[in-house]
Every structure is written in structure tokens, then in C-alpha cells.
Scaffold this motif. Structure first.
Motif, PDB file in Angstrom:
ATOM      1  N   LEU A 257       0.660  -1.236   0.158  1.00  0.00           N
ATOM      2  CA  LEU A 257      -0.109   0.031  -0.189  1.00  0.00           C
ATOM      3  C   LEU A 257       1.046   1.317  -0.056  1.00  0.00           C
ATOM      4  O   LEU A 257       0.494   2.165  -0.638  1.00  0.00           O
ATOM      5  CB  LEU A 257      -0.972   0.060   1.066  1.00  0.00           C
ATOM      6  CG  LEU A 257      -2.286   0.650   0.996  1.00  0.00           C
ATOM      7  CD1 LEU A 257      -3.069  -0.141   0.059  1.00  0.00           C
ATOM      8  CD2 LEU A 257      -2.918   0.435   2.425  1.00  0.00           C
ATOM      9  N   VAL A 258       2.088   1.186   0.680  1.00  0.00           N
ATOM     10  CA  VAL A 258       2.731   2.501   0.759  1.00  0.00           C
ATOM     11  C   VAL A 258       3.406   2.574  -0.790  1.00  0.00           C
ATOM     12  O   VAL A 258       3.303   3.858  -0.906  1.00  0.00           O
ATOM     13  CB  VAL A 258       4.030   2.232   1.954  1.00  0.00           C
ATOM     14  CG1 VAL A 258       5.061   3.261   1.840  1.00  0.00           C
ATOM     15  CG2 VAL A 258       3.231   2.186   3.388  1.00  0.00           C
ATOM     16  N   GLN A 259       3.975   1.609  -1.099  1.00  0.00           N
ATOM     17  CA  GLN A 259       4.441   1.704  -2.565  1.00  0.00           C
ATOM     18  C   GLN A 259       3.615   2.270  -3.535  1.00  0.00           C
ATOM     19  O   GLN A 259       4.032   3.308  -4.328  1.00  0.00           O
ATOM     20  CB  GLN A 259       5.340   0.547  -3.012  1.00  0.00           C
ATOM     21  CG  GLN A 259       6.403   0.100  -2.068  1.00  0.00           C
ATOM     22  CD  GLN A 259       6.789  -1.304  -2.251  1.00  0.00           C
ATOM     23  OE1 GLN A 259       5.856  -2.281  -2.559  1.00  0.00           O
ATOM     24  NE2 GLN A 259       8.009  -1.336  -2.223  1.00  0.00           N
ATOM     25  N   ALA A 260       2.259   1.810  -3.302  1.00  0.00           N
ATOM     26  CA  ALA A 260       1.343   2.368  -4.690  1.00  0.00           C
ATOM     27  C   ALA A 260       0.884   3.703  -4.413  1.00  0.00           C
ATOM     28  O   ALA A 260       0.765   4.483  -5.385  1.00  0.00           O
ATOM     29  CB  ALA A 260       0.092   1.219  -4.320  1.00  0.00           C
ATOM     30  N   ILE A 261       0.710   3.992  -2.929  1.00  0.00           N
ATOM     31  CA  ILE A 261       0.401   5.442  -2.904  1.00  0.00           C
ATOM     32  C   ILE A 261       1.517   6.415  -3.329  1.00  0.00           C
ATOM     33  O   ILE A 261       1.388   7.657  -3.814  1.00  0.00           O
ATOM     34  CB  ILE A 261       0.140   5.631  -1.332  1.00  0.00           C
ATOM     35  CG1 ILE A 261      -1.386   4.891  -1.063  1.00  0.00           C
ATOM     36  CG2 ILE A 261      -0.018   7.184  -0.973  1.00  0.00           C
ATOM     37  CD1 ILE A 261      -1.498   4.767   0.480  1.00  0.00           C
TER      38      ILE A 261
END
Length: 350
Positions: A26-30
Motif C-alpha cells: 500500500l505504501v509503495q502504491a500511494i
């Protein structure tokens, strides 16, 4: 952690180069969404406490300061009212700010800026000023954060006319919904479930795509042949995975669950919800926030208005408790799978 099936619906006709995919959390996608949009639109500015050199307390903005510099990635003082007031001013002058509030629990000192200014700007100006911006903030428990780092305040913003509220559950949706939110003409509250920041992983296109705001997704469908004891479960964010885990256990007892991930909390996709409830005749809402006046209450009201004659059992909410969020009893407070399963069984037998 149950791996969600990725949403393969690409809703932006401008999408190009989205064929290449890679595993992201999730962190990388955001982070990827912020970087892509900052490259595409020079008006986009990120601001907040420690978002620059440090990359944010959860490292969601890591690397953006190195790439875009002080003018586009701005470290601010510890003042949520100041952060949000500044961002609103930027938006009125044509910029597209994406302020980060370090924890959703800290948003309350800036609540008046959101409610009295941001949400009402388009209305009070007759459409001349839109205050186009996205407020990002991590929400929810599960990280031993205690009462000041674990709250889920979504219903306080859903109640405010003029705001859109989004909460993704997986990396694909997180990137697509954030890109859609930044491009949307209205102000958006973008709630990020921090419990699954790194636990939720999936294939994410490296290119440009959006996930349409206001559209829920049925992530687990009940076959027509197994609807007799079926139950619809409505969930979002980290609690979606708890609903899936409970549904897996219910399946072992011969009970099928259709699970709807709301994705956009407001405007809510009542058509998808109603279609599912009319199919199963039963509905359970799962959310972390306290039960009284939580968003589950509104969802139950909407289901009763749309689906009353189709209901085979009373709608039920499985939620946090009407207490401040605890520290040592965190896992007792959260509506985890072991609390959801008995409600599924009881509702299916009603």
C-alpha cells in the motif's frame, strides 16, 4: 492475510503503458501515485509534518523531496490547522495540494478548516472556487498506537456536505483511487488503513490508471445456487480482510458470504450494495469505529430504505465499542474475524 483479487477495471480512457505490473504494498502504491501525478501536473504539491527529507512517519512520501525539491514537497510546522488552512489557500490560487495529516487522530485541530472552509467553498462561491485538494491520512488500529493513534473518524466527514471520503483496501485500488481523487474537482478525504500499509500486497500497473470514485467492488460473490443461507458483508480498509477470513470459516459450515468492498465511503455505491442485499436477504456491516453513529448506522438505514421487502433478517453491525480506543485490549476492541463469524452464523439462521 487473505490476498484480495486485484481489480482489473481501468476507468480512465487516457491510460497508457499500464501493461507492466509489479508487486507493491500500500505504501509503495500511494507513493507511486503521488510521484506519477506530480510529474504529470506541476500544480500538485505535497505538504505536511516530516513529509520531505524524512519521507513521512510511515515513509509514504519517501523520495519525493529528492525528486521534486522544497517547492513541491514542503515540511510544515506541527500545526494541523495551519497545514490545512495553507492547503486551502493554495487550492484557491489554482494549485492542487495534497496535505498529509500524520495520523487521522491529529486532524481534529484542523477540523474547522475542513468543515467550515474546504467543504463549503464551491457552494459559497457559486462554483467559482472549487478548493480542489486531497487530504491524506492514516487511520485505524492494529499497530499498538493506543487511543491517540488508532481512531477511525470517517463518519465525522461523511456527515459534512461537500466532501468525498475514500478508503482503499489494496495497492491496486490505493493507486487508482488516489489518482482519481487528485484529479477530482471536489475535496477528498483519503483515509489509508495503516495496519495493512505493508501487509497488503498485489500487482499494480506502473503506468497511469484510475479507479472510479463512488464505485464499490464485490470481492467475493455468492453463486445463485447457494443463496439460501447467504449473507452480504459490507466492509472497507483493513476490516475487509477480517471479513474475508470470517467468510472462509463460515464456508466450512456451509454458509456463503458475498463481500462488498465499499472503496469510496461517500458518495457510497448504494446500487451495488442493494443488488447484493436483494440477492442474499441478509447484511452485516463491519467497521473499526465505535458503533453509535458510525457509518454502519447510515448503511443500515440505506439498506432498509432500498431493500426492506427483501430482508430475511435484521441488518447487523460488527464494530468497535463505544469507548476510547484501548491500548492493551486493542485486539479485543477491533472487530476481527473471531467476532464476525458468530454474527454470520446467527444471521444466516434467522
Amino acid at each position: 492475510m487473505t490476498q484480495l483479487e486485484s481489480d482489473r477495471t481501468v476507468s480512465d480512457s487516457r491510460n497508457t503503458g499500464a501493461a507492466n505490473e509489479r508487486q507493491m504494498n500500500l505504501v509503495q502504491a500511494i507513493n507511486d501515485a503521488l510521484r506519477l501525478e506530480m510529474k504529470r501536473d506541476s500544480r500538485v504539491v505535497v505538504l505536511g509534518e516530516d513529509v520531505g527529507r524524512v519521507g513521512g512517519v510511515f515513509r509514504v512520501t519517501q523520495g519525493l523531496w529528492d525528486e521534486f525539491g522544497d517547492d513541491r514537497v514542503i515540511d510544515t510546522p506541527l500545526s494541523e490547522g495551519g497545514i490545512l488552512g495553507t492547503a486551502i489557500g493554495m487550492a484557491l490560487y489554482g494549485m492542487v495540494p495534497v496535505p498529509e495529516i500524520q495520523f487521522a487522530d491529529f486532524i481534529f485541530p484542523g477540523y474547522d478548516q475542513i468543515v467550515s472552509e474546504l467543504a463549503k467553498m464551491r457552494w459559497r462561491s457559486g462554483g467559482e472556487y472549487a478548493s480542489k485538494m486531497v487530504v491524506r491520512t492514516p487511520v485505524g488500529g492494529g499497530i499498538r498506537g493506543g487511543l491517540y493513534h488508532s481512531q477511525s473518524p470517517e463518519s465525522l466527514f461523511i456527515h459534512v456536505a461537500g466532501l468525498k471520503v475514500v478508503c482503499p483496501s489494496n495497492p491496486y485500488d490505493a493507486k487508482g483511487l488516489l489518482l482519481a481523487s487528485i484529479r477530482d474537482p471536489d475535496p477528498v478525504l483519503f483515509f489509508e488503513p495503516k495496519r495493512i500499509y505493508r501487509a497488503a500486497r498485489g500487482e499494480v500497473p506502473e503506468g497511469d490508471y484510475t479507479v472510479e470514485l463512488g464505485k464499490a467492488k464485490v470481492v467475493r460473490e455468492v453463486p445463485a445456487s447457494k443463496r439460501d443461507r447467504a449473507v452480504t458483508i459490507l466492509a472497507w480498509g483493513a476490516m475487509l480482510y477480517e471479513a474475508i477470513a470470517a467468510a472462509d470459516k463460515a464456508h466450512e459450515q456451509g454458509i456463503e458470504c458475498e463481500i462488498v468492498d465499499l472503496r469510496t465511503l461517500w458518495p457510497v455505491d448504494i446500487d451495488t450494495i442493494a443488488a447484493s442485499v436483494k440477492k442474499t436477504g441478509r447484511v452485516i456491516v463491519v467497521h473499526e469505529a465505535p458503533k453509535t453513529c458510525g457509518f454502519g448506522a447510515e448503511l443500515v438505514a440505506l439498506v432498509n430504505e432500498r431493500c426492506f421487502v427483501h430482508l430475511e433478517a435484521p441488518p447487523v453491525r460488527v464494530t468497535g465499542f463505544d469507548t476510547p480506543f484501548p491500548y492493551t485490549l486493542e485486539m479485543d476492541y477491533l472487530p476481527l474475524a473471531h467476532r464476525i463469524l458468530p454474527v454470520i452464523v446467527e444471521t444466516s439462521r434467522y
